[in-house]
Write a protein that holds these residues in place. Sequence first.
Motif, mmCIF file in Angstrom:
data_model
loop_
_atom_site.group_PDB
_atom_site.id
_atom_site.type_symbol
_atom_site.label_atom_id
_atom_site.label_comp_id
_atom_site.label_asym_id
_atom_site.label_seq_id
_atom_site.Cartn_x
_atom_site.Cartn_y
_atom_site.Cartn_z
ATOM 1 N N UNK A 40 0.827 -1.204 0.000
ATOM 2 C CA UNK A 40 0.000 0.000 0.000
ATOM 3 C C UNK A 40 0.865 1.259 0.000
ATOM 4 N N UNK A 41 1.908 1.268 0.848
ATOM 5 C CA UNK A 41 2.780 2.447 0.908
ATOM 6 C C UNK A 41 3.539 2.635 -0.401
ATOM 7 N N UNK A 42 4.024 1.534 -0.967
ATOM 8 C CA UNK A 42 4.744 1.632 -2.234
ATOM 9 C C UNK A 42 3.818 2.180 -3.317
ATOM 10 N N UNK A 43 2.612 1.625 -3.398
ATOM 11 C CA UNK A 43 1.670 2.055 -4.425
ATOM 12 C C UNK A 43 1.310 3.518 -4.273
ATOM 13 N N UNK A 44 1.071 3.942 -3.038
ATOM 14 C CA UNK A 44 0.699 5.337 -2.798
ATOM 15 C C UNK A 44 1.789 6.282 -3.271
ATOM 16 N N UNK A 45 3.014 5.952 -2.954
ATOM 17 C CA UNK A 45 4.103 6.848 -3.322
ATOM 18 C C UNK A 45 4.379 6.817 -4.827
ATOM 19 N N UNK A 46 4.167 5.666 -5.454
ATOM 20 C CA UNK A 46 4.352 5.588 -6.898
ATOM 21 C C UNK A 46 3.215 6.283 -7.636
ATOM 22 N N UNK A 48 -0.109 4.775 -7.817
ATOM 23 C CA UNK A 48 -1.012 3.793 -8.404
ATOM 24 C C UNK A 48 -1.757 3.084 -7.286
ATOM 25 N N UNK A 49 -2.779 2.345 -7.641
ATOM 26 C CA UNK A 49 -3.492 1.549 -6.665
ATOM 27 C C UNK A 49 -2.709 0.275 -6.368
ATOM 28 N N UNK A 50 -2.836 -0.191 -5.130
ATOM 29 C CA UNK A 50 -2.063 -1.364 -4.714
ATOM 30 C C UNK A 50 -2.246 -2.562 -5.644
ATOM 31 N N UNK A 51 -3.482 -2.898 -6.081
ATOM 32 C CA UNK A 51 -3.612 -4.056 -6.984
ATOM 33 C C UNK A 51 -2.821 -3.907 -8.280
ATOM 34 N N UNK A 52 -2.593 -2.658 -8.710
ATOM 35 C CA UNK A 52 -1.852 -2.455 -9.960
ATOM 36 C C UNK A 52 -0.399 -2.899 -9.832
ATOM 37 N N UNK A 53 0.120 -2.903 -8.603
ATOM 38 C CA UNK A 53 1.497 -3.359 -8.403
ATOM 39 C C UNK A 53 1.678 -4.806 -8.833
ATOM 40 N N UNK A 54 0.598 -5.588 -8.725
ATOM 41 C CA UNK A 54 0.717 -7.010 -9.049
ATOM 42 C C UNK A 54 0.998 -7.250 -10.524
ATOM 43 N N UNK A 55 0.765 -6.262 -11.370
ATOM 44 C CA UNK A 55 1.117 -6.427 -12.777
ATOM 45 C C UNK A 55 2.623 -6.305 -12.996
ATOM 46 N N UNK A 56 3.322 -5.803 -11.976
ATOM 47 C CA UNK A 56 4.777 -5.656 -12.047
ATOM 48 C C UNK A 56 5.496 -6.614 -11.101
ATOM 49 N N UNK A 57 4.942 -6.801 -9.905
ATOM 50 C CA UNK A 57 5.510 -7.712 -8.908
ATOM 51 C C UNK A 57 4.356 -8.496 -8.285
ATOM 52 N N UNK A 58 4.383 -9.821 -8.335
ATOM 53 C CA UNK A 58 3.251 -10.610 -7.853
ATOM 54 C C UNK A 58 3.077 -10.623 -6.335
ATOM 55 N N UNK A 59 4.099 -10.165 -5.599
ATOM 56 C CA UNK A 59 4.014 -10.180 -4.137
ATOM 57 C C UNK A 59 5.055 -9.218 -3.573
ATOM 58 N N UNK A 60 4.943 -8.957 -2.274
ATOM 59 C CA UNK A 60 5.954 -8.118 -1.630
ATOM 60 C C UNK A 60 7.319 -8.805 -1.648
ATOM 61 N N UNK A 61 7.324 -10.108 -1.488
ATOM 62 C CA UNK A 61 8.598 -10.828 -1.534
ATOM 63 C C UNK A 61 9.243 -10.739 -2.913
ATOM 64 N N UNK A 62 8.427 -10.597 -3.953
ATOM 65 C CA UNK A 62 8.992 -10.406 -5.292
ATOM 66 C C UNK A 62 9.713 -9.068 -5.382
ATOM 67 N N UNK A 63 9.197 -8.061 -4.682
ATOM 68 C CA UNK A 63 9.896 -6.771 -4.630
ATOM 69 C C UNK A 63 11.211 -6.928 -3.883
#
Length: 204
Positions: A40-46, A48-63
Motif C-alpha cells: 500500500x505504501x509503495x503504491x501510494x508513493x508511486x 497507483x493503486x495497490x492491486x496495480x502493483x501485481x502487474x509488475x511484482x506478484x508479491x511483496x517478496x517479489x519486490x
Amino acid sequence: MLGETTRDRQAERREATRREILQVAWDLARENGLAQITLRDVATRVGMRAPSLYTHFPSKHAIYDAMFGQAWAEYEEHAARVAAALPTAPRARLLAMAHGFFDFAVADLARYQLMNQRTVPGFEPSPAAFAPSKRVVRDAVTMFAEAGVTDRGDIEIWFSLIGGLIDQQLANDPAGDSRRRLIERAMTMWADSVGLPPEPRDPP
C-alpha cells in the motif's frame, strides 16, 4: 528506414515503472525499516493503486527479491572496480578487499541488511537474484587462492571478521569510522593465523 531497430515503448515504460517501484521500496526501507515495507505504501508513493502493483511484482517478496538482486549486482560492480586496483602483495590485497566491502556495506544499512541478514521473515532470494552473490563469493575465493589461502574455514573466518566489524559500526557508530580503523589490526591477526608471509619492507 531500413536497419532501424523497432523500439518496444510499452516494454520501456514497464521497465521504467519497475525501476520506480524499486526506488520507492528502497526509500521506504531507509525511512521506516526494511521489514516495514507495505504494498500500500509503495503504491501510494508511486501513484497507483495497490492491486496495480501485481502487474509488475506478484508479491511483496517479489519486490524484496528484485531489491536483493539489484543490491548484489551493485556490489559486484563495486568489487570489480576494487579488484582492478588491488595491490600485488597478498596481505595488502586482502586488506584492500576488506576495506572495499566494509565501505560499501556501511554506506547503506537497509541494503546491507537485505544482502547479508535475515531481516525479512520468510524471504528467500530466487536463484536469479542470488546469482550475483554467488559470483562475488566465487571471485573472492579465487583471490584468496591467489594469495595462498585455500582452506574454506580460514576464508569464512575472514568474512566473519569483516561482517562483525560492519555490524558493530552500523549498530554503535553509524556516522563514524571507529570499526573501520580496526580492520587493519583484525586483518593482520588473521593473516598471521593463516601463515601469510609478511609484507616486504623497503630497503633502508
